[in-house]
Design a protein around this motif. Structure first.
Motif, PDB file in Angstrom:
ATOM      1  N   GLU A 128      -4.525   1.713   4.681  1.00 42.05           N
ATOM      2  CA  GLU A 128      -3.903   2.825   5.419  1.00 42.05           C
ATOM      3  C   GLU A 128      -2.376   2.764   5.400  1.00 42.05           C
ATOM      4  O   GLU A 128      -1.772   1.739   5.698  1.00 42.05           O
ATOM      5  CB  GLU A 128      -4.385   2.797   6.871  1.00 42.05           C
ATOM      6  N   GLN A 153      -6.887   8.352   5.592  1.00 39.93           N
ATOM      7  CA  GLN A 153      -7.708   8.517   6.797  1.00 39.93           C
ATOM      8  C   GLN A 153      -7.526   7.344   7.759  1.00 39.93           C
ATOM      9  O   GLN A 153      -7.124   6.250   7.369  1.00 39.93           O
ATOM     10  CB  GLN A 153      -9.186   8.673   6.419  1.00 39.93           C
ATOM     11  N   SER A 154      -7.802   7.597   9.017  1.00 45.67           N
ATOM     12  CA  SER A 154      -7.669   6.548  10.041  1.00 45.67           C
ATOM     13  C   SER A 154      -8.552   5.355   9.693  1.00 45.67           C
ATOM     14  O   SER A 154      -9.715   5.529   9.305  1.00 45.67           O
ATOM     15  CB  SER A 154      -8.083   7.097  11.414  1.00 45.67           C
ATOM     16  N   GLU A 155      -7.979   4.164   9.820  1.00 46.96           N
ATOM     17  CA  GLU A 155      -8.663   2.909   9.519  1.00 46.96           C
ATOM     18  C   GLU A 155      -9.110   2.819   8.051  1.00 46.96           C
ATOM     19  O   GLU A 155     -10.124   2.176   7.720  1.00 46.96           O
ATOM     20  CB  GLU A 155      -9.856   2.702  10.462  1.00 46.96           C
ATOM     21  N   ALA A 156      -8.349   3.458   7.165  1.00 47.70           N
ATOM     22  CA  ALA A 156      -8.610   3.344   5.724  1.00 47.70           C
ATOM     23  C   ALA A 156      -8.344   1.901   5.299  1.00 47.70           C
ATOM     24  O   ALA A 156      -7.555   1.188   5.936  1.00 47.70           O
ATOM     25  CB  ALA A 156      -7.698   4.301   4.955  1.00 47.70           C
ATOM     26  N   GLU A 178      -9.488   8.613   1.260  1.00 42.96           N
ATOM     27  CA  GLU A 178     -10.327   7.579   1.871  1.00 42.96           C
ATOM     28  C   GLU A 178      -9.693   6.189   1.784  1.00 42.96           C
ATOM     29  O   GLU A 178      -9.872   5.362   2.681  1.00 42.96           O
ATOM     30  CB  GLU A 178     -11.706   7.558   1.193  1.00 42.96           C
ATOM     31  N   GLU A 179      -8.933   5.945   0.722  1.00 39.74           N
ATOM     32  CA  GLU A 179      -8.330   4.621   0.533  1.00 39.74           C
ATOM     33  C   GLU A 179      -7.032   4.428   1.316  1.00 39.74           C
ATOM     34  O   GLU A 179      -6.770   3.343   1.835  1.00 39.74           O
ATOM     35  CB  GLU A 179      -8.068   4.361  -0.957  1.00 39.74           C
ATOM     36  N   ARG A 185      -5.745  16.165   5.524  1.00 44.94           N
ATOM     37  CA  ARG A 185      -7.200  16.314   5.596  1.00 44.94           C
ATOM     38  C   ARG A 185      -7.615  17.762   5.307  1.00 44.94           C
ATOM     39  O   ARG A 185      -8.559  18.013   4.560  1.00 44.94           O
ATOM     40  CB  ARG A 185      -7.710  15.893   6.984  1.00 44.94           C
ATOM     41  N   ARG A 236     -10.855  10.340  -3.026  1.00 43.62           N
ATOM     42  CA  ARG A 236     -10.747   8.890  -3.182  1.00 43.62           C
ATOM     43  C   ARG A 236      -9.415   8.367  -2.614  1.00 43.62           C
ATOM     44  O   ARG A 236      -9.391   7.358  -1.908  1.00 43.62           O
ATOM     45  CB  ARG A 236     -10.867   8.520  -4.669  1.00 43.62           C
ATOM     46  N   GLU A 265       0.822  -1.221   0.000  1.00 42.29           N
ATOM     47  CA  GLU A 265       0.000   0.000   0.000  1.00 42.29           C
ATOM     48  C   GLU A 265       0.854   1.269   0.000  1.00 42.29           C
ATOM     49  O   GLU A 265       0.443   2.306  -0.528  1.00 42.29           O
ATOM     50  CB  GLU A 265      -0.971   0.009   1.192  1.00 42.29           C
ATOM     51  N   ARG A 302      -1.375  13.382   8.757  1.00 43.95           N
ATOM     52  CA  ARG A 302      -2.723  12.965   8.358  1.00 43.95           C
ATOM     53  C   ARG A 302      -3.703  14.141   8.428  1.00 43.95           C
ATOM     54  O   ARG A 302      -4.510  14.346   7.522  1.00 43.95           O
ATOM     55  CB  ARG A 302      -3.196  11.827   9.281  1.00 43.95           C
TER      56      ARG A 302
END
Length: 203
Positions: A137, A131-134, A127-128, A149, A124, A98, A145
């Motif tokens: 991630e 973000q936390s717990e994407a 979000e992928e 944002r 997109r 990732e 982070r």
């Protein structure tokens, strides 16, 4: 051939040819010419095959040199399409692909010119990867982070720069050295070196 004897096969052949229309004779000559061209084609094909082998040899030399260049710097690896593919395959074995996927997504994002597409792509990617717990991630600190944002509110081609830089540094210092020591890359360098040795022995 000439023959005055009655019933001579050659005489009857000559008479038969003379009775044929001129167009038939011309077609026969044309057919003979075409057959001659076809008979010479294998030679042409042989030359083409030789040319293809030379081009293939040239590509192999280029790829061997490229493989050895990957160890010079992380930049050299990222500049190479096959290098990125090899590194991505390695990262999959460590379950950390990732990071590279995010870096590649950011590179593609920077090329976007449409403001509408820029905003939708930014959301997109965030979000992928960010973000936390994407779902995928990446490993960045909380401060980076939050900065990313905030950048989404007025998305520009630079809104992921800080997050991308952090991810790149992580790969360069952590994953990249392990990739160079990996069995897969060691095998590739051995093949590249042996190709270079055999090339020198033939010169």
């Amino acid at each position: 051939m000439s023959c005055w004897m009655p019933g001579c096969p050659a005489l009857s052949m000559c008479r038969g040819l003379a009775a044929l229309p001129i167009t038939c004779l011309e077609r026969a000559k044309d057919l003979k010419t075409r057959l001659g061209i076809l008979l010479h084609k294998p030679k042409l094909g042989h030359k083409t095959g030789t040319s293809s082998k030379l081009q293939l040899g040239s590509r192999r030399r280029d790829s061997s040199r490229e493989v050895l260049e990957w160890r010079e710097s992380f930049d050299q690896l990222l500049k190479s399409k096959s290098g990125v593919n090899a590194f991505h395959t390695f990262l999959k074995t460590e379950f950390s692909e990732e990071n590279l996927d995010f870096w590649l997504a950011c590179e593609d994002f920077k090329k976007t010119r449409s403001k509408t597409k820029l905003a939708s792509k930014a959301n997109r990617i965030f979000e992928e990867f960010v973000q936390s717990e994407a779902p995928r991630e990446v490993n960045i600190d909380h401060e980076t982070r939050e900065i990313t944002r905030k950048n989404l509110s007025g998305a520009t081609s630079a809104c992921f720069n800080e997050a991308q830089a952090k991810t790149r540094t992580l790969m360069e210092k952590d994953s990249y050295p392990r990739f160079l020591k990996s069995a897969s890359y060691q095998d590739m360098t051995k093949q590249a070196n042996s190709h270079g040795t055999s090339k020198r022995s033939h010169t």
